[in-house]
Design a protein around this motif. Structure first.
Motif, PDB file in Angstrom:
ATOM      1  N   LEU A  11      -9.076 -17.704 -16.862  1.00 27.43           N
ATOM      2  CA  LEU A  11      -9.049 -19.467 -17.020  1.00 27.43           C
ATOM      3  C   LEU A  11      -9.446 -20.638 -16.667  1.00 27.43           C
ATOM      4  N   HIS A  12     -10.989 -20.459 -15.519  1.00 24.94           N
ATOM      5  CA  HIS A  12     -11.109 -21.346 -15.918  1.00 24.94           C
ATOM      6  C   HIS A  12     -12.004 -22.264 -16.561  1.00 24.94           C
ATOM      7  N   LEU A  50      -7.500  -7.484 -20.596  1.00 23.07           N
ATOM      8  CA  LEU A  50      -7.538  -8.461 -20.359  1.00 23.07           C
ATOM      9  C   LEU A  50      -6.589  -9.867 -20.527  1.00 23.07           C
ATOM     10  N   PHE A  51      -6.754  -9.827 -21.950  1.00 25.85           N
ATOM     11  CA  PHE A  51      -5.654 -10.927 -23.094  1.00 25.85           C
ATOM     12  C   PHE A  51      -4.388 -10.436 -22.546  1.00 25.85           C
ATOM     13  N   ARG A  52      -3.990  -8.883 -22.614  1.00 24.50           N
ATOM     14  CA  ARG A  52      -2.133  -9.138 -22.266  1.00 24.50           C
ATOM     15  C   ARG A  52      -1.928  -8.887 -21.063  1.00 24.50           C
ATOM     16  N   ARG A  56       1.188 -11.722 -20.371  1.00 22.07           N
ATOM     17  CA  ARG A  56       2.299 -11.311 -19.552  1.00 22.07           C
ATOM     18  C   ARG A  56       2.607 -12.126 -18.255  1.00 22.07           C
ATOM     19  N   ARG A  57       1.572 -12.647 -18.130  1.00 24.52           N
ATOM     20  CA  ARG A  57       1.824 -13.791 -16.915  1.00 24.52           C
ATOM     21  C   ARG A  57       2.228 -14.954 -17.159  1.00 24.52           C
ATOM     22  N   LYS A  58       2.277 -15.401 -18.043  1.00 23.20           N
ATOM     23  CA  LYS A  58       2.301 -16.494 -19.238  1.00 23.20           C
ATOM     24  C   LYS A  58       1.242 -17.807 -18.842  1.00 23.20           C
ATOM     25  N   ALA A  59      -0.222 -18.165 -18.489  1.00 21.79           N
ATOM     26  CA  ALA A  59      -1.178 -18.204 -18.382  1.00 21.79           C
ATOM     27  C   ALA A  59      -1.326 -18.100 -19.644  1.00 21.79           C
ATOM     28  N   VAL A  60      -1.749 -17.919 -21.181  1.00 23.16           N
ATOM     29  CA  VAL A  60      -2.080 -18.213 -21.953  1.00 23.16           C
ATOM     30  C   VAL A  60      -0.452 -17.786 -23.687  1.00 23.16           C
ATOM     31  N   ALA A  61      -0.784 -19.240 -24.309  1.00 26.99           N
ATOM     32  CA  ALA A  61       0.050 -19.345 -25.218  1.00 26.99           C
ATOM     33  C   ALA A  61      -0.444 -19.242 -26.409  1.00 26.99           C
ATOM     34  N   ARG A  63       0.080 -22.105 -30.139  1.00 25.46           N
ATOM     35  CA  ARG A  63       1.304 -22.521 -30.623  1.00 25.46           C
ATOM     36  C   ARG A  63       1.260 -23.194 -32.272  1.00 25.46           C
ATOM     37  N   GLY A  64       1.881 -23.306 -33.213  1.00 26.64           N
ATOM     38  CA  GLY A  64       2.063 -23.828 -34.429  1.00 26.64           C
ATOM     39  C   GLY A  64       1.095 -22.006 -35.090  1.00 26.64           C
ATOM     40  N   GLY A  65       0.742 -21.478 -34.438  1.00 27.39           N
ATOM     41  CA  GLY A  65       0.359 -20.040 -35.582  1.00 27.39           C
ATOM     42  C   GLY A  65      -2.339 -20.232 -34.828  1.00 27.39           C
ATOM     43  N   GLY A  66      -1.638 -21.264 -33.877  1.00 26.69           N
ATOM     44  CA  GLY A  66      -3.393 -21.330 -33.812  1.00 26.69           C
ATOM     45  C   GLY A  66      -4.032 -21.060 -32.748  1.00 26.69           C
ATOM     46  N   PRO A  67      -4.780 -21.100 -32.354  1.00 26.11           N
ATOM     47  CA  PRO A  67      -5.509 -19.697 -30.689  1.00 26.11           C
ATOM     48  C   PRO A  67      -4.854 -20.253 -30.119  1.00 26.11           C
ATOM     49  N   TYR A  68      -5.191 -19.662 -28.630  1.00 28.37           N
ATOM     50  CA  TYR A  68      -4.267 -19.052 -27.187  1.00 28.37           C
ATOM     51  C   TYR A  68      -4.645 -19.999 -26.436  1.00 28.37           C
ATOM     52  N   ARG A  69      -4.159 -20.807 -25.545  1.00 25.18           N
ATOM     53  CA  ARG A  69      -4.834 -21.895 -24.741  1.00 25.18           C
ATOM     54  C   ARG A  69      -4.012 -21.317 -23.611  1.00 25.18           C
ATOM     55  N   ILE A  70      -5.169 -22.169 -22.712  1.00 26.31           N
ATOM     56  CA  ILE A  70      -4.074 -22.146 -21.087  1.00 26.31           C
ATOM     57  C   ILE A  70      -2.936 -22.607 -20.793  1.00 26.31           C
ATOM     58  N   THR A  71      -1.773 -22.312 -19.948  1.00 21.06           N
ATOM     59  CA  THR A  71      -0.466 -23.249 -20.425  1.00 21.06           C
ATOM     60  C   THR A  71      -0.436 -23.669 -18.869  1.00 21.06           C
ATOM     61  N   ARG A  72       0.460 -24.499 -19.237  1.00 22.78           N
ATOM     62  CA  ARG A  72       1.270 -25.361 -17.025  1.00 22.78           C
ATOM     63  C   ARG A  72       0.571 -23.993 -16.221  1.00 22.78           C
ATOM     64  N   ARG A  73       1.373 -22.979 -16.369  1.00 30.31           N
ATOM     65  CA  ARG A  73       1.798 -21.844 -15.556  1.00 30.31           C
ATOM     66  C   ARG A  73      -0.003 -21.323 -15.427  1.00 30.31           C
ATOM     67  N   GLY A  74      -0.664 -21.373 -16.498  1.00 31.98           N
ATOM     68  CA  GLY A  74      -2.194 -21.035 -16.133  1.00 31.98           C
ATOM     69  C   GLY A  74      -3.040 -21.451 -14.898  1.00 31.98           C
ATOM     70  N   LEU A  75      -2.651 -22.891 -15.157  1.00 37.25           N
ATOM     71  CA  LEU A  75      -3.377 -24.350 -14.088  1.00 37.25           C
ATOM     72  C   LEU A  75      -2.736 -23.849 -13.486  1.00 37.25           C
ATOM     73  N   GLU A  76      -1.465 -23.637 -12.936  1.00 41.70           N
ATOM     74  CA  GLU A  76      -0.972 -23.310 -11.689  1.00 41.70           C
ATOM     75  C   GLU A  76      -1.621 -21.979 -10.790  1.00 41.70           C
ATOM     76  N   LEU A  77      -2.334 -20.808 -11.619  1.00 40.50           N
ATOM     77  CA  LEU A  77      -2.579 -19.494 -11.021  1.00 40.50           C
ATOM     78  C   LEU A  77      -4.291 -20.283 -10.930  1.00 40.50           C
ATOM     79  N   VAL A  78      -5.135 -20.776 -11.596  1.00 38.55           N
ATOM     80  CA  VAL A  78      -6.453 -20.925 -11.315  1.00 38.55           C
ATOM     81  C   VAL A  78      -6.629 -21.864 -10.150  1.00 38.55           C
ATOM     82  N   ARG A  79      -7.360 -21.422  -9.571  1.00 44.43           N
ATOM     83  CA  ARG A  79      -8.234 -21.974  -8.062  1.00 44.43           C
ATOM     84  C   ARG A  79      -9.303 -22.916  -8.546  1.00 44.43           C
ATOM     85  N   SER A  80      -9.466 -24.470  -7.113  1.00 48.92           N
ATOM     86  CA  SER A  80     -10.249 -25.573  -8.289  1.00 48.92           C
ATOM     87  C   SER A  80     -11.173 -24.858  -7.542  1.00 48.92           C
TER      88      SER A  80
END
Length: 85
Positions: A11-12, A50-52, A56-61, A63-80
């Motif tokens: 996630l970092h 690890l990808f799965r 499953r936690r909806k941390a990555v998604a 869009r438009g058939g592109g590569p997977y990137r972090i979502t807003r939910r993933g940004l909430e899960l990541v510790r600063s």
């Protein structure tokens, strides 16, 4: 929600501009997953399980058939961290 250290590392990387690319077999099923940093280095300690977990936690998604990137939910899960810009 608690996430593992390995999930935290990925996630970092994604929060700093990385992405996840998938390779599919001839049947269209996911054969392997690779995590790339923003400098296009491949992160070796990343596998399909690890990808799965992240998906499953909806941390990555994707869009438009592109590569997977972090979502807003993933940004909430990541510790600063100080080096996370």
């Amino acid at each position: 929600m608690n996430i593992t250290r390995a999930e935290q590392r990925i996630l970092h990387l994604l929060a700093q501009g990385g992405w996840i690319e998938l390779e599919k077999d001839e049947h269209g099923r996911i054969a392997s997953a690779h995590c790339h940093t923003r400098d296009n280095w491949r992160f070796a300690a990343f596998d399909l399980s690890l990808f799965r977990k992240l998906k499953r936690r909806k941390a990555v998604a994707s869009r438009g058939g592109g590569p997977y990137r972090i979502t807003r939910r993933g940004l909430e899960l990541v510790r600063s961290r100080p080096d996370n810009r």
